[in-house]
Structure formats: structure tokens, C-alpha cells
Design a protein around this motif. Sequence first.
Motif, PDB file in Angstrom:
ATOM      1  N   THR A 189       0.862  -1.182   0.000  1.00 41.67           N
ATOM      2  CA  THR A 189       0.000   0.000   0.000  1.00 41.67           C
ATOM      3  C   THR A 189       0.898   1.232   0.000  1.00 41.67           C
ATOM      4  N   THR A 190       0.472   2.245  -0.730  1.00 46.80           N
ATOM      5  CA  THR A 190       1.310   3.446  -0.826  1.00 46.80           C
ATOM      6  C   THR A 190       0.463   4.633  -1.267  1.00 46.80           C
ATOM      7  N   HIS A 191       0.966   5.823  -0.980  1.00 49.80           N
ATOM      8  CA  HIS A 191       0.434   7.018  -1.625  1.00 49.80           C
ATOM      9  C   HIS A 191       1.576   7.803  -2.258  1.00 49.80           C
ATOM     10  N   VAL A 192       2.732   7.114  -2.411  1.00 49.43           N
ATOM     11  CA  VAL A 192       3.909   7.713  -3.034  1.00 49.43           C
ATOM     12  C   VAL A 192       3.904   7.357  -4.518  1.00 49.43           C
ATOM     13  N   MET A 193       3.833   8.373  -5.371  1.00 44.05           N
ATOM     14  CA  MET A 193       3.602   8.126  -6.789  1.00 44.05           C
ATOM     15  C   MET A 193       4.784   7.453  -7.491  1.00 44.05           C
ATOM     16  N   ASP A 194       6.022   7.766  -7.075  1.00 43.73           N
ATOM     17  CA  ASP A 194       7.154   7.120  -7.756  1.00 43.73           C
ATOM     18  C   ASP A 194       7.217   5.634  -7.412  1.00 43.73           C
ATOM     19  N   GLU A 195       6.732   5.246  -6.219  1.00 47.56           N
ATOM     20  CA  GLU A 195       6.636   3.829  -5.877  1.00 47.56           C
ATOM     21  C   GLU A 195       5.538   3.157  -6.697  1.00 47.56           C
ATOM     22  N   ALA A 196       4.449   3.851  -6.889  1.00 45.77           N
ATOM     23  CA  ALA A 196       3.347   3.305  -7.682  1.00 45.77           C
ATOM     24  C   ALA A 196       3.809   2.967  -9.097  1.00 45.77           C
ATOM     25  N   GLU A 197       4.675   3.801  -9.648  1.00 45.67           N
ATOM     26  CA  GLU A 197       5.196   3.584 -11.005  1.00 45.67           C
ATOM     27  C   GLU A 197       6.015   2.295 -11.098  1.00 45.67           C
ATOM     28  N   ARG A 198       6.562   1.835  -9.980  1.00 44.36           N
ATOM     29  CA  ARG A 198       7.440   0.669  -9.990  1.00 44.36           C
ATOM     30  C   ARG A 198       6.679  -0.641  -9.832  1.00 44.36           C
ATOM     31  N   CYS A 199       5.390  -0.568  -9.596  1.00 47.83           N
ATOM     32  CA  CYS A 199       4.590  -1.781  -9.382  1.00 47.83           C
ATOM     33  C   CYS A 199       4.264  -2.468 -10.705  1.00 47.83           C
ATOM     34  N   SER A 200       4.120  -3.799 -10.643  1.00 42.99           N
ATOM     35  CA  SER A 200       3.697  -4.559 -11.826  1.00 42.99           C
ATOM     36  C   SER A 200       2.288  -4.150 -12.228  1.00 42.99           C
ATOM     37  N   ARG A 201       1.413  -4.065 -11.218  1.00 41.51           N
ATOM     38  CA  ARG A 201       0.034  -3.608 -11.421  1.00 41.51           C
ATOM     39  C   ARG A 201      -0.368  -2.740 -10.247  1.00 41.51           C
ATOM     40  N   LEU A 202      -1.381  -1.923 -10.485  1.00 40.09           N
ATOM     41  CA  LEU A 202      -1.905  -1.043  -9.447  1.00 40.09           C
ATOM     42  C   LEU A 202      -3.399  -1.246  -9.288  1.00 40.09           C
ATOM     43  N   GLY A 203      -3.851  -1.145  -8.053  1.00 40.31           N
ATOM     44  CA  GLY A 203      -5.270  -1.024  -7.768  1.00 40.31           C
ATOM     45  C   GLY A 203      -5.498   0.330  -7.130  1.00 40.31           C
ATOM     46  N   MET A 204      -6.309   1.167  -7.775  1.00 36.94           N
ATOM     47  CA  MET A 204      -6.610   2.487  -7.226  1.00 36.94           C
ATOM     48  C   MET A 204      -7.895   2.396  -6.412  1.00 36.94           C
ATOM     49  N   ILE A 205      -7.822   2.867  -5.171  1.00 35.55           N
ATOM     50  CA  ILE A 205      -8.953   2.704  -4.254  1.00 35.55           C
ATOM     51  C   ILE A 205      -9.364   4.059  -3.691  1.00 35.55           C
ATOM     52  N   ARG A 206     -10.678   4.269  -3.632  1.00 37.23           N
ATOM     53  CA  ARG A 206     -11.219   5.500  -3.072  1.00 37.23           C
ATOM     54  C   ARG A 206     -12.576   5.202  -2.466  1.00 37.23           C
ATOM     55  N   ASN A 207     -12.837   5.736  -1.270  1.00 38.61           N
ATOM     56  CA  ASN A 207     -14.112   5.511  -0.578  1.00 38.61           C
ATOM     57  C   ASN A 207     -14.474   4.030  -0.505  1.00 38.61           C
ATOM     58  N   GLY A 208     -13.471   3.174  -0.299  1.00 35.95           N
ATOM     59  CA  GLY A 208     -13.718   1.751  -0.135  1.00 35.95           C
ATOM     60  C   GLY A 208     -14.042   1.005  -1.407  1.00 35.95           C
ATOM     61  N   GLN A 209     -13.854   1.641  -2.555  1.00 36.26           N
ATOM     62  CA  GLN A 209     -14.137   0.986  -3.837  1.00 36.26           C
ATOM     63  C   GLN A 209     -12.891   1.008  -4.721  1.00 36.26           C
ATOM     64  N   LEU A 210     -12.667  -0.095  -5.429  1.00 34.48           N
ATOM     65  CA  LEU A 210     -11.610  -0.112  -6.438  1.00 34.48           C
ATOM     66  C   LEU A 210     -12.111   0.648  -7.652  1.00 34.48           C
ATOM     67  N   ILE A 211     -11.433   1.722  -8.001  1.00 31.88           N
ATOM     68  CA  ILE A 211     -11.892   2.532  -9.131  1.00 31.88           C
ATOM     69  C   ILE A 211     -11.140   2.206 -10.419  1.00 31.88           C
ATOM     70  N   ALA A 212     -10.006   1.487 -10.304  1.00 32.37           N
ATOM     71  CA  ALA A 212      -9.255   1.081 -11.491  1.00 32.37           C
ATOM     72  C   ALA A 212      -8.208   0.046 -11.095  1.00 32.37           C
ATOM     73  N   VAL A 213      -7.930  -0.885 -12.016  1.00 34.72           N
ATOM     74  CA  VAL A 213      -6.867  -1.876 -11.832  1.00 34.72           C
ATOM     75  C   VAL A 213      -6.146  -2.050 -13.171  1.00 34.72           C
ATOM     76  N   GLY A 214      -4.818  -2.051 -13.146  1.00 34.08           N
ATOM     77  CA  GLY A 214      -4.048  -2.271 -14.369  1.00 34.08           C
ATOM     78  C   GLY A 214      -2.585  -1.958 -14.141  1.00 34.08           C
ATOM     79  N   THR A 215      -1.780  -2.152 -15.176  1.00 35.90           N
ATOM     80  CA  THR A 215      -0.378  -1.750 -15.072  1.00 35.90           C
ATOM     81  C   THR A 215      -0.313  -0.224 -15.073  1.00 35.90           C
TER      82      THR A 215
END
Length: 240
Positions: A189-215
Amino acid sequence: MPKDAIEANVTKNYGKTTILDHVNLSLKRGEIFGLLGPSGSGKTTLVKLLCGIEEASDGEVKVLDTKMPNLSMMKKVGYMAQADALYGELTAYENLKFFATLSGVHRRDQKERIIEVMQLVNLENELQKKVEDFSGGMKRRLSLAIALLHNPDILLLDEPTVGIDPSLRQKIWWTFEKLRSNGVLILVTTHVMDEAERCSRLGMIRNGQLIAVGTPDELKKQTDSVTIEEAFLSFGGGVE
């Protein structure tokens, strides 16, 4: 070996408040999955559900095809909480020895493994120091070392690099890449954007809902964004 290391379809309520709302997620071995979202978005609650610390109000979590919570699965999962669960009156070595025994590391292997993980986090010279005398960043590094002790198949890490200096952060991410290449699933889990860029995939979450998943590249392309931060805002992220 199941196709997905983790499968989750969960809702979590506290009283009348919904913390996670029908979150559906499949995570594979050999990937670094970043869970990106602001404070209060549900990241920590989701991690606790995945490792079996909490139970879903509705739905289920399966880890390596086993329904959670399941105590025996904890020997295959390394968990690092957002708050450091350490014994301040004990030395770093005593903390590590305690958690090594708890996680099933054989007594004959404990000393060697403790030194290995402490070298990874640059704390090998602090083994005899009491944890109450550690800085906040040192405690985070010790918590990460503890999560790595038993060579888990799955690492669930809640903001593992908070308070850690940039050069050591680079080393830790190099370690993550090495583990990933050996087939370990790492969720960060992170809110650091340069770390997010290094992930294989990301799940973006807001208000308890996944709003997007992908590389990272897929998410930027879908939103015609240059950065992950722009993509997150385009998907409806941001301050809650």
C-alpha cells in the motif's frame, strides 16, 4: 499451485459504515501489486482482510486456494502493519528471534536468517540495541525485516517505506524486485507516486471501492495521462 495467489471479493462494514464496498481482486505470484489511495480509503482494512486478521462482512478471501482466516496460512504470508508491532524493551535481535520462532523458522536457521534480513534493511549493526531507542524509520525497517524472516510466498506490506530515506528506499525496492522474480507476490500500500510507477500492477482505491486496476502504463494510457497521479485523479481519486 492455484492460478491466483489471492482471490478476494469482499465487503466490510463497521456498524452502519461501509469501509470496503464489493472489492473484487485477483493477485498472482511473481508480481508487485500496489494499492494506491489516500488515507481513509480502505487500504489497511483490505490488507487485514487478505492476511486473515479481520473477517469480511460479506464475501470471502482465498489465499493459495485456502479460505481466510486460516492460522496455518500465516506461515506462508509475511505481514507488515502500518503501526509497528514491536517490543520496545527488547533488543532488535530478541524481537527477531521471538518472531522467527512464531513464524516457524527452525531454531538452527534463526541466527543466519536474522543476520540476512537485517543486512537487507541496513540494520545489521543494531542487533543488540533496544527497540525503544530506535528512530521511527529504524522501526519500520525492523518491521520489514520481521515480515521477511520466514521466506514467505506472499508479502502484504502496509506503507513499508514511510519514514525511510530515499537511498535505502531504493535498496528495499531492489529487494522487492528480486523477491518478485523468485515468484513471491508482494502487495504494497502506498500514496507515493514514484513507488506506484514501480509496481507490476496497481489497484486504485477510493471511498472503499476499487476505481481502477491495471499496469501503470495501462492506467496512464486509459486516461491519456503523463503520470500516475494524473491518472488517479482522472479515475476519480484525490482527497476524500
